[in-house]
Design a protein around this motif. Structure first.
Motif, mmCIF file in Angstrom:
data_model
loop_
_atom_site.group_PDB
_atom_site.id
_atom_site.type_symbol
_atom_site.label_atom_id
_atom_site.label_comp_id
_atom_site.label_asym_id
_atom_site.label_seq_id
_atom_site.Cartn_x
_atom_site.Cartn_y
_atom_site.Cartn_z
ATOM 1 N N LYS A 17 33.496 31.954 -12.121
ATOM 2 C CA LYS A 17 34.337 33.094 -12.488
ATOM 3 C C LYS A 17 34.043 33.458 -13.928
ATOM 4 O O LYS A 17 34.070 32.610 -14.812
ATOM 5 C CB LYS A 17 35.806 32.726 -12.319
ATOM 6 C CG LYS A 17 36.775 33.726 -12.853
ATOM 7 C CD LYS A 17 37.352 34.570 -11.757
ATOM 8 C CE LYS A 17 38.455 35.488 -12.239
ATOM 9 N NZ LYS A 17 38.085 36.507 -13.164
ATOM 10 N N ASN A 21 36.074 39.404 -16.880
ATOM 11 C CA ASN A 21 36.428 40.340 -15.808
ATOM 12 C C ASN A 21 36.618 39.575 -14.501
ATOM 13 O O ASN A 21 36.642 38.365 -14.491
ATOM 14 C CB ASN A 21 35.354 41.438 -15.656
ATOM 15 C CG ASN A 21 33.969 40.873 -15.440
ATOM 16 O OD1 ASN A 21 33.803 39.856 -14.783
ATOM 17 N ND2 ASN A 21 32.969 41.533 -16.011
ATOM 18 N N ASN A 22 36.758 40.301 -13.403
ATOM 19 C CA ASN A 22 37.018 39.668 -12.106
ATOM 20 C C ASN A 22 35.749 39.316 -11.339
ATOM 21 O O ASN A 22 35.817 38.989 -10.167
ATOM 22 C CB ASN A 22 37.887 40.585 -11.239
ATOM 23 C CG ASN A 22 39.298 40.681 -11.783
ATOM 24 O OD1 ASN A 22 39.783 39.758 -12.422
ATOM 25 N ND2 ASN A 22 39.941 41.794 -11.532
ATOM 26 N N HIS A 66 32.614 41.913 -5.779
ATOM 27 C CA HIS A 66 32.803 41.221 -7.063
ATOM 28 C C HIS A 66 31.952 39.946 -7.167
ATOM 29 O O HIS A 66 31.848 39.352 -8.230
ATOM 30 C CB HIS A 66 34.279 40.877 -7.268
ATOM 31 C CG HIS A 66 34.820 39.929 -6.239
ATOM 32 N ND1 HIS A 66 35.061 40.313 -4.932
ATOM 33 C CD2 HIS A 66 35.143 38.624 -6.319
ATOM 34 C CE1 HIS A 66 35.520 39.276 -4.255
ATOM 35 N NE2 HIS A 66 35.581 38.234 -5.081
#
Length: 112
Positions: A17, A21-22, A66
């Motif tokens: 991660k 950001n995501n 993502h």
């Protein structure tokens, strides 16, 4: 198990991660094709049926956009990563490929 459920578990296991950001990055030693073949082998070993590669990529793009695989790692490159990726792409023997896949999985766990 659906392909996106499998991918979600794979991402939880090996994804990084990003703090800003995501986005989630999978290890740069992988390709989307590698991820598909890992999923295919695991699901078929358990007696399940597998979607087509094209469908898998489309679902990934729409449902898990993502999650990406960077071309290069943000950190230093590991010697084993740079050696395993081309070896896996060239290997055609099932036993040799299995050994390389186990080596890569062990390396990815160590990295995590």
């Amino acid at each position: 198990m659906t392909s996106m459920v499998w991918l979600s578990k794979f991402v939880d296991k090996f994804g990084e991660k990003l703090p800003t950001n995501n986005k989630i990055h999978l290890p740069s030693c992988l390709t989307r094709g590698n991820v598909y073949w890992i999923m295919k082998e695991e699901v078929e070993e358990q007696g399940g049926s597998v979607c087509s590669q094209q469908y898998f990529f489309r679902k990934w793009r729409h449902e898990m956009s993502h999650v990406t695989i960077p071309k290069v790692n943000r950190f230093s490159k590991w010697d084993i990563c740079t050696k395993l990726k081309p070896c896996l792409e060239k290997t055609t023997g099932r036993e040799e490929r299995q050994t390389l896949l186990q080596e890569r999985e062990s390396h990815l766990f160590q990295q995590k």
